[in-house]
Design an enzyme around this catalytic site. Structure first.
Site, PDB file in Angstrom:
ATOM      1  N   LYS A  88      41.933  32.753  36.134  1.00 29.84           N
ATOM      2  CA  LYS A  88      43.137  32.377  36.884  1.00 29.84           C
ATOM      3  C   LYS A  88      43.507  30.900  36.729  1.00 29.84           C
ATOM      4  CE  LYS A  88      43.615  36.010  40.260  1.00 29.84           C
ATOM      5  NZ  LYS A  88      42.420  36.872  40.110  1.00 29.84           N
ATOM      6  N   GLU A 110      51.194  32.760  46.426  1.00 30.38           N
ATOM      7  CA  GLU A 110      50.630  33.848  47.214  1.00 30.38           C
ATOM      8  C   GLU A 110      49.164  33.993  46.830  1.00 30.38           C
ATOM      9  OE1 GLU A 110      51.827  34.237  44.283  1.00 30.38           O
ATOM     10  OE2 GLU A 110      50.485  35.690  43.317  1.00 30.38           O
ATOM     11  N   SER A 377      36.496  38.731  32.868  1.00 26.52           N
ATOM     12  CA  SER A 377      37.516  37.867  33.477  1.00 26.52           C
ATOM     13  C   SER A 377      36.964  36.887  34.511  1.00 26.52           C
ATOM     14  CB  SER A 377      38.603  38.736  34.122  1.00 26.52           C
ATOM     15  OG  SER A 377      38.038  39.672  35.021  1.00 26.52           O
TER      16      SER A 377
HETATM   17  C1  LIG Z   1      42.379  38.221  40.103  1.00 27.76           C
HETATM   18  C2  LIG Z   1      41.371  38.745  39.161  1.00 27.76           C
HETATM   19  C3  LIG Z   1      41.628  39.858  38.336  1.00 27.76           C
HETATM   20  C4  LIG Z   1      42.892  40.662  38.421  1.00 27.76           C
HETATM   21  O1  LIG Z   1      44.055  39.973  38.153  1.00 27.76           O
HETATM   22  P1  LIG Z   1      44.862  40.161  36.800  1.00 27.76           P
HETATM   23  O2  LIG Z   1      46.119  39.437  37.031  1.00 27.76           O
HETATM   24  O3  LIG Z   1      45.040  41.636  36.607  1.00 27.76           O
HETATM   25  O4  LIG Z   1      44.035  39.574  35.735  1.00 27.76           O
HETATM   26  C5  LIG Z   1      40.657  40.253  37.437  1.00 27.76           C
HETATM   27  N1  LIG Z   1      39.469  39.610  37.362  1.00 27.76           N
HETATM   28  C6  LIG Z   1      39.189  38.556  38.141  1.00 27.76           C
HETATM   29  C7  LIG Z   1      37.858  37.905  38.000  1.00 27.76           C
HETATM   30  C8  LIG Z   1      40.116  38.082  39.064  1.00 27.76           C
HETATM   31  O5  LIG Z   1      39.813  37.032  39.837  1.00 27.76           O
END
Ligand SMILES: *Cc1c(COP(=O)(O)O)cnc(C)c1O
Length: 393
Positions: A88, A110, A377
């Site tokens: 993010k 948000e 992610s």
């Molecule tokens: C917020 C988040 C997501 C989901 O958000 P996307 O916009 O779909 O990427 C996925 N993995 C992690 C670690 C997150 O913090």
């Protein structure tokens, strides 16, 4: 509500379905994307921040132990190793820097579980911008650690009491606030959804994930992967990972939605698999809604996947069949969480665990001897409180 023209569409999805008063600030963002983002000044400053502050490029990690079990080579793109622990920050810093170059002094955003709020507050602290985060009152109660992080970083956190008191309402409130504070304020949108130009802006900023991973695969594996997998909440890490591979016709692309408990009739967060087209947060996309178009509450064990809609480009990529969207339930995600932790010494976020779980659950269908790339992610430290409720220690 006003539909301006065909810009910002992905097939029949996307667009700009917003009150008239939101068109000027959206146009201003669009112009800044054209006039500021390509400049050497912006690019150099962003690259410097991504390298020396965020810790890019993130490694591509080969998983020897799981690969031996699975019969194909498993590779992880390590967004979990970035500053603040997830992808993010790529988006928050990119938008924050754009806001600053536009002469804005105030970032608003948000947040659901608080991860995008923390990333935005982090970017605002570094860039010396004022920061206000809108968060559903229900989420404020559930996510006290992230509320504390945001406040420590200097942000004001405003609990939103309307509707279901969660993410959906926080987005509406942030859009409303933006209308009356356009002159000095930039809305740093958290995922690849929302009215045009946000899906495109967020994709541009997150595509660094897939660009790096593509080059790293060619260097480290000597070839492109057979399959690339990413989890889908709003869809920002997935579009960032998958988009740079869209033109590679031989690479199979997979997005993974959250199937909740997996029981019939349960809450889930899988709008592409189980939803239908509709309008939410300024754009047309696949949504979890009832027959009257009322948005249904979504639920997943991973708060970050808990969004009733999905970015419009994912709806489109599903429509044309370029990306396959699978669904993983809570139990499978928890299993993958344990497997990666035990086998490779990496504790993944529950969101990322959904992507890995798809690979583990579909291992028999994947090419033996091939290469499979998963976007990790985020890191899982934030999820230990939830995991504790399911796993006996
Ligand atoms: C917020 C988040 C997501 C989901 O958000 P996307 O916009 O779909 O990427 C996925 N993995 C992690 C670690 C997150 O913090």
């Amino acid at each position: 509500m006003n539909k301006t023209d065909k810009k910002g569409y992905f097939g029949k999805f996307g667009g700009q379905f917003v009150p008239e008063a939101l068109l000027p600030p959206l146009l201003e963002v669009e112009e800044a994307m054209e006039n500021i983002m390509p400049t050497e000044d912006y690019q150099n400053e962003l690259n410097d921040l991504l390298t020396h502050y965020v810790g890019r490029q993130s490694p591509l990690t080969f998983c020897p132990n799981l690969s031996a079990k699975l019969g194909f080579k498993l590779w992880l793109k390590r967004e979990d190793l970035l500053h603040t622990g997830a992808h993010k920050i790529n988006n928050a810093l990119g938008q924050g820097l754009l806001a600053k170059k536009m002469g804005k002094t105030h970032l608003i955003a948000e947040t659901g579980a608080g991860q995008h709020g923390v990333a935005t507050a982090t970017a605002a602290a570094r860039l010396k911008l004022r920061c206000t985060i809108f968060m559903g009152a229900e989420d404020v109660e559930r996510q006290s650690m992230n509320v504390m992080r945001m406040k420590l970083l200097g942000a004001t956190v405003i609990p939103v009491e309307s509707g279901s008191r969660t993410l959906k309402d926080a987005i509406n409130e942030t859009l409303r606030f933006w209308i009356s504070h356009q002159a000095d304020t930039f809305y740093c949108f958290g995922t690849a959804a929302g009215p045009h130009p946000f899906p495109t802006l967020v994709k541009r900023l997150q595509s660094v994930i897939g660009r790096e991973a593509r080059t790293q695969m060619l260097t480290q594996a000597g070839r492109l992967p057979d399959v690339v997998v990413a989890c889908v909440g709003g869809g920002s890490n997935a579009i960032g990972m998958l988009h740079p591979f869209v033109k590679d016709a031989d690479v199979k692309l997979v997005g993974v939605e959250a199937g909740g408990t997996g029981e019939p009739g349960c809450y889930h967060s899988a709008p592409i698999n189980l939803g239908s087209p509709g309008i939410l947060h300024g754009h047309v996309t696949m949504l979890i809604q009832d027959e009257d178009g009322q948005i249904q509450p979504s639920h997943s064990i991973s708060a970050g996947l808990d969004y009733p809609g999905v970015g419009p480009e994912h709806s489109y990529l599903a429509d044309i069949g370029r990306v396959h969207y699978g669904m993983i339930c809570d139990e499978s995600a928890l299993n993958a969480f344990r497997e990666l932790t035990l086998e490779e010494g990496i504790i993944p976020a529950l969101e990322s665990s959904h992507a890995l779980a798809w690979v583990l659950d579909h291992a028999s269908e994947l090419p033996q001897g091939g290469d499979v790339l998963v976007n990790l992610s985020g890191r899982g430290d934030k999820d230990l409180g939830i995991v504790k409720q399911y796993i006996q220690f």
